[in-house]
Design a protein around this motif. Structure first.
Motif, PDB file in Angstrom:
ATOM      1  N   GLU A 130       1.931  -8.565  -2.682  1.00 38.86           N
ATOM      2  CA  GLU A 130       0.568  -7.987  -2.132  1.00 38.86           C
ATOM      3  C   GLU A 130      -0.501  -9.103  -2.234  1.00 38.86           C
ATOM      4  O   GLU A 130      -0.903  -9.480  -3.246  1.00 38.86           O
ATOM      5  N   GLN A 131      -1.113  -9.222  -0.938  1.00 41.96           N
ATOM      6  CA  GLN A 131      -2.191 -10.152  -0.844  1.00 41.96           C
ATOM      7  C   GLN A 131      -3.631  -9.600  -1.566  1.00 41.96           C
ATOM      8  O   GLN A 131      -4.378 -10.433  -1.982  1.00 41.96           O
ATOM      9  N   ASP A 184       3.247   0.725   9.255  1.00 41.18           N
ATOM     10  CA  ASP A 184       2.444   0.387  10.409  1.00 41.18           C
ATOM     11  C   ASP A 184       2.788  -0.835  10.984  1.00 41.18           C
ATOM     12  O   ASP A 184       2.225  -0.886  12.039  1.00 41.18           O
ATOM     13  N   CYS A 196      -5.621   7.340   2.759  1.00 41.15           N
ATOM     14  CA  CYS A 196      -5.970   8.463   3.733  1.00 41.15           C
ATOM     15  C   CYS A 196      -7.141   9.166   2.839  1.00 41.15           C
ATOM     16  O   CYS A 196      -7.682   9.887   3.681  1.00 41.15           O
ATOM     17  N   SER A 236       0.666   7.983   8.251  1.00 36.15           N
ATOM     18  CA  SER A 236       1.221   8.036   6.776  1.00 36.15           C
ATOM     19  C   SER A 236       2.759   8.392   6.664  1.00 36.15           C
ATOM     20  O   SER A 236       3.651   7.783   5.826  1.00 36.15           O
ATOM     21  N   VAL A 275       0.794  -1.169   0.187  1.00 37.97           N
ATOM     22  CA  VAL A 275      -0.021   0.138   0.175  1.00 37.97           C
ATOM     23  C   VAL A 275       0.951   1.261   0.002  1.00 37.97           C
ATOM     24  O   VAL A 275       0.904   2.015  -0.992  1.00 37.97           O
ATOM     25  N   ALA A 276       1.422   1.579   1.039  1.00 37.58           N
ATOM     26  CA  ALA A 276       2.092   2.569   1.389  1.00 37.58           C
ATOM     27  C   ALA A 276       3.641   2.528   1.341  1.00 37.58           C
ATOM     28  O   ALA A 276       4.427   2.849   0.669  1.00 37.58           O
ATOM     29  N   ALA A 277       4.053   1.735   2.657  1.00 39.58           N
ATOM     30  CA  ALA A 277       5.336   1.557   2.909  1.00 39.58           C
ATOM     31  C   ALA A 277       6.036   0.261   1.736  1.00 39.58           C
ATOM     32  O   ALA A 277       7.243   0.822   1.460  1.00 39.58           O
ATOM     33  N   VAL A 314       2.076 -14.017   1.451  1.00 39.36           N
ATOM     34  CA  VAL A 314       3.393 -14.554   1.994  1.00 39.36           C
ATOM     35  C   VAL A 314       3.071 -15.235   3.252  1.00 39.36           C
ATOM     36  O   VAL A 314       2.431 -14.611   4.173  1.00 39.36           O
ATOM     37  N   ARG A 372     -10.832  -0.346   5.282  1.00 36.51           N
ATOM     38  CA  ARG A 372      -8.980  -0.320   5.517  1.00 36.51           C
ATOM     39  C   ARG A 372      -8.489  -0.340   4.139  1.00 36.51           C
ATOM     40  O   ARG A 372      -7.342   0.383   3.905  1.00 36.51           O
ATOM     41  N   GLY A 411       1.931  -3.709   7.184  1.00 39.05           N
ATOM     42  CA  GLY A 411       0.982  -2.737   7.752  1.00 39.05           C
ATOM     43  C   GLY A 411       0.056  -3.055   8.767  1.00 39.05           C
ATOM     44  O   GLY A 411       0.789  -3.704  10.002  1.00 39.05           O
TER      45      GLY A 411
HETATM   46  C1  LIG Z   1      -9.241   5.696   5.835  1.00 43.07           C
HETATM   47  C2  LIG Z   1      -8.004   5.792   6.458  1.00 43.07           C
HETATM   48  C3  LIG Z   1      -7.469   7.391   6.600  1.00 43.07           C
HETATM   49  C4  LIG Z   1      -6.255   7.458   6.994  1.00 43.07           C
HETATM   50  N1  LIG Z   1      -5.916   8.949   6.966  1.00 43.07           N
HETATM   51  C5  LIG Z   1      -4.634   9.162   7.465  1.00 43.07           C
HETATM   52  C6  LIG Z   1      -4.148  10.418   7.494  1.00 43.07           C
HETATM   53  O1  LIG Z   1      -5.178  11.294   7.225  1.00 43.07           O
HETATM   54  N2  LIG Z   1      -3.022  10.814   7.783  1.00 43.07           N
HETATM   55  C7  LIG Z   1      -2.050   9.791   8.110  1.00 43.07           C
HETATM   56  O2  LIG Z   1      -0.936  10.150   8.509  1.00 43.07           O
HETATM   57  N3  LIG Z   1      -2.521   8.595   8.170  1.00 43.07           N
HETATM   58  C8  LIG Z   1      -3.738   8.043   7.704  1.00 43.07           C
HETATM   59  N4  LIG Z   1      -3.910   6.678   7.668  1.00 43.07           N
HETATM   60  C9  LIG Z   1      -2.924   5.849   8.074  1.00 43.07           C
HETATM   61  C10 LIG Z   1      -2.169   5.542   6.794  1.00 43.07           C
HETATM   62  O3  LIG Z   1      -3.114   5.496   5.733  1.00 43.07           O
HETATM   63  C11 LIG Z   1      -1.131   4.394   7.055  1.00 43.07           C
HETATM   64  O4  LIG Z   1      -0.391   4.851   8.130  1.00 43.07           O
HETATM   65  C12 LIG Z   1      -0.482   3.662   6.069  1.00 43.07           C
HETATM   66  O5  LIG Z   1      -1.484   3.241   5.032  1.00 43.07           O
HETATM   67  C13 LIG Z   1       0.285   2.791   6.282  1.00 43.07           C
HETATM   68  O6  LIG Z   1       1.035   2.126   5.251  1.00 43.07           O
HETATM   69  P1  LIG Z   1       1.491   0.427   5.379  1.00 43.07           P
HETATM   70  O7  LIG Z   1       2.070   0.302   3.921  1.00 43.07           O
HETATM   71  O8  LIG Z   1       2.653   0.597   6.406  1.00 43.07           O
HETATM   72  O9  LIG Z   1       0.231  -0.471   5.586  1.00 43.07           O
HETATM   73  P2  LIG Z   1      -0.925  -0.844   4.984  1.00 43.07           P
HETATM   74  O10 LIG Z   1      -1.690   0.254   4.458  1.00 43.07           O
HETATM   75  O11 LIG Z   1      -1.732  -1.473   6.166  1.00 43.07           O
HETATM   76  O12 LIG Z   1      -0.808  -1.825   3.893  1.00 43.07           O
HETATM   77  C14 LIG Z   1      -0.114  -3.056   4.178  1.00 43.07           C
HETATM   78  C15 LIG Z   1      -0.394  -4.147   3.059  1.00 43.07           C
HETATM   79  O13 LIG Z   1       0.238  -5.145   3.454  1.00 43.07           O
HETATM   80  C16 LIG Z   1      -0.543  -6.443   2.827  1.00 43.07           C
HETATM   81  N5  LIG Z   1       0.049  -7.558   3.659  1.00 43.07           N
HETATM   82  C17 LIG Z   1      -0.185  -7.813   4.820  1.00 43.07           C
HETATM   83  N6  LIG Z   1       0.532  -8.988   5.241  1.00 43.07           N
HETATM   84  C18 LIG Z   1       0.637  -9.648   3.871  1.00 43.07           C
HETATM   85  C19 LIG Z   1       1.333 -10.776   3.649  1.00 43.07           C
HETATM   86  N7  LIG Z   1       1.586 -11.719   4.434  1.00 43.07           N
HETATM   87  N8  LIG Z   1       1.475 -11.049   2.298  1.00 43.07           N
HETATM   88  C20 LIG Z   1       1.095 -10.243   1.325  1.00 43.07           C
HETATM   89  N9  LIG Z   1       0.480  -9.130   1.516  1.00 43.07           N
HETATM   90  C21 LIG Z   1       0.387  -8.433   2.833  1.00 43.07           C
HETATM   91  C22 LIG Z   1      -1.947  -5.860   3.190  1.00 43.07           C
HETATM   92  O14 LIG Z   1      -2.910  -6.581   2.510  1.00 43.07           O
HETATM   93  C23 LIG Z   1      -1.934  -4.515   2.978  1.00 43.07           C
HETATM   94  O15 LIG Z   1      -2.285  -4.086   1.755  1.00 43.07           O
HETATM   95  C24 LIG Z   1      -5.322   6.579   7.069  1.00 43.07           C
HETATM   96  C25 LIG Z   1      -5.574   5.105   7.038  1.00 43.07           C
HETATM   97  C26 LIG Z   1      -7.076   4.857   6.644  1.00 43.07           C
HETATM   98  C27 LIG Z   1      -7.525   3.543   6.690  1.00 43.07           C
END
Ligand SMILES: Cc1cc2nc3c(=O)[nH]c(=O)nc-3n(C[C@H](O)[C@H](O)[C@H](O)COP(=O)(O)OP(=O)(O)OC[C@H]3O[C@@H](n4cnc5c(N)ncnc54)[C@H](O)[C@@H]3O)c2cc1C
Length: 447
Positions: A27-28, A278, A37, A296, A4-6, A75, A128, A108
């Motif tokens: 990505e799953q 996250d 966001c 984010s 997604v983001a990271a 994974v 989510r 995440g």
């Molecule tokens: C509605 C909403 C509004 C938000 N608004 C804000 C904001 O205004 N400001 C702010 O700072 N933050 C905001 N956030 C938080 C921000 O979006 C998150 O901090 C950010 O998305 C984190 O990114 P990430 O990639 O670490 O994790 P995630 O977005 O959780 O992505 C992780 C991904 O990893 C995948 N995954 C997990 N395990 C596996 C596996 N074993 N195999 C394959 N894939 C896997 C998941 O399917 C998921 O798609 C918001 C979040 C949401 C949901």
């Protein structure tokens, strides 16, 4: 692992640092690289379509960054000793193994689901992923409905606000504290009033049970104060937990917050595995303690460090993530809320002796039309005068003004450092004495 983001940010940085590396993003889910966001704004139509939130498609990641993207693939196991992952193709059901030299976990967070019988299935939704947001948006277009939001954190409030803007009736079960206690009462009181004025019912209650109508046509949520809240649909937004099963089962160290333990280079307890976003635990710069801060900016900044450090060779510089002060903002019901650092109760829990001051002051100069009141609430350590946190609330100028607190909080500066800042003045956007300086002066009078 995680798209997604990271994950995409770490993959892009790794591919940039070592163009020879073969970088694979797994990505799953169905989608990668999207603006989570902005998803609430789909519900009201401010963002017209889910596709508009996709930053880079798998094809674009391949073409412009040289990253191979594999979606709908999970994974399921990690074998650090053999440097292998077990992946499952979620379409065919086949399982295979892949070798890695370096691994970055960006798995995440996942929604915390209260353990309440019946709180799943038809008419109960999570918010989510982009796919979930898109399907909820389609449902929200089916005439006016009654929605109950379980959880008063920022996702719950943004979803509530956008559904209300779209003409729906909305009740939020916020538990005892709005924004899960990330704001003190003076700020919470302004937020609560703005939400209520916008027609959103805010209940200081928790969901404890579910009752279904005949034929499942409606659903009622039973609260801990004995009420039944009738709804057509329920959104569960009761906070998140770091998704760490993969790391935990592989024996990687987890920290007290539940996230994956990392050092300033985002390296985990395994020397060839990094974590970011996250799922990772980071250093809170005000408390000095490990913390889970799922925001984010942290996801992107930790990802850059993880990607760089995983891919760097020879004398290339390292990437560092020193930590966070947890700054965030929220704009709902016509009000801006900005938060940085600790609340009063978090400061006390961290061993400080907090003193607070709360003031309101105009957002623009005296004779300027459109000026609004801004509330500033500062939290300061009594003895050292160190600034520990600040919250701002108002119809304009509150969210971005919060940014001025961030460098002081990061450096461990004092409330006098804030009072001494030469902040901008121009009548149309700021008064000659900025609300932040008025608040700093009020604290200094108290200590
Ligand atoms: C509605 C909403 C509004 C938000 N608004 C804000 C904001 O205004 N400001 C702010 O700072 N933050 C905001 N956030 C938080 C921000 O979006 C998150 O901090 C950010 O998305 C984190 O990114 P990430 O990639 O670490 O994790 P995630 O977005 O959780 O992505 C992780 C991904 O990893 C995948 N995954 C997990 N395990 C596996 C596996 N074993 N195999 C394959 N894939 C896997 C998941 O399917 C998921 O798609 C918001 C979040 C949401 C949901």
């Amino acid at each position: 692992v995680g798209g997604v983001a990271a994950g995409p940010a770490a993959a892009a940085e790794a591919a940039r640092v070592d163009p020879e590396a073969e970088v694979i993003l797994i990505e799953q889910g169905r989608d990668v690289s999207y603006g989570a966001c902005e998803m609430p704004y789909l519900l009201s139509g401010v963002v017209p379509a889910a596709d508009a939130l996709v930053v880079l498609t798998p094809e674009a990641l391949a073409e412009t960054r040289g990253i191979r993207v594999v979606t709908l693939t999970r994974v399921q196991r990690l074998d650090p000793a053999a440097r292998k992952i077990e992946v499952k193709d979620l379409v065919s059901g086949h399982t295979r193994h892949e070798r890695y030299d370096k691994l970055i976990l960006a798995t995440g967070a996942r929604p915390h689901w209260p353990d309440i019988e019946g709180l799943q299935g038809d008419r109960v939704h999570a918010f989510r992923t982009l796919a979930q947001a898109a399907s909820l948006t389609a449902l929200a277009q089916d005439g006016r409905q009654r929605w109950t939001i379980v959880g008063g954190g920022f996702t719950g409030l943004e979803v509530a606000d956008q559904l209300s803007d779209a003409g729906h009736g909305v009740t939020v079960l916020a538990g005892s504290r709005l924004l899960s206690g990330r704001i003190d009462e003076p700020t919470a009181s302004i937020l609560r009033s703005a939400l209520q004025a916008a027609g959103i019912a805010i209940r200081n209650a928790r969901a404890v049970g579910v009752r279904r109508g005949v034929g499942g046509a409606a659903i009622a949520i039973r609260t801990d104060d004995g009420e039944l809240v009738g709804s057509d649909r329920v959104v569960v937004a009761a906070g998140t937990r770091p998704a760490v099963e993969l790391a935990r089962d592989a024996g990687l160290k987890l920290g007290p917050s539940g996230g994956i333990t990392t050092d300033v280079h985002m390296r985990t307890s395994n020397s060839v595995i990094w974590a970011c976003g996250d799922c990772a635990e980071v250093n809170h710069l005000v408390t000095g303690q490990p913390a889970h801060v799922p925001l984010s900016p942290n996801a992107f900044r930790t990802a850059r460090a993880a990607g760089r450090n995983a891919a760097r060779t020879g004398r290339q510089s390292t990437g560092k993530f020193a930590g966070t002060v947890g700054a965030f903002a929220l704009c709902v019901a016509g009000i801006e809320i900005g938060v940085a650092g600790l609340t009063e109760s978090a400061a006390r829990a961290a061993g400080f002796d907090p003193v607070t001051a709360t003031i309101t002051h105009a957002s623009r100069a005296r004779r300027m039309p459109g000026r609004e009141q801004i509330l500033v609430h500062l939290v300061v350590d009594r003895k050292s005068r160190r600034l520990l946190g600040g919250q701002l609330a108002g119809k304009e100028g509150a969210a971005l003004r919060t940014n001025a607190l961030v460098p002081i909080l990061r450096e461990g500066g004092s409330v006098s450092d804030l009072y001494d800042l030469d902040l901008v003045y121009t009548p149309a956007v700021a008064p000659s004495l900025d609300p932040l300086l008025v608040a700093a002066g009020a604290v200094l009078k108290n200590i």
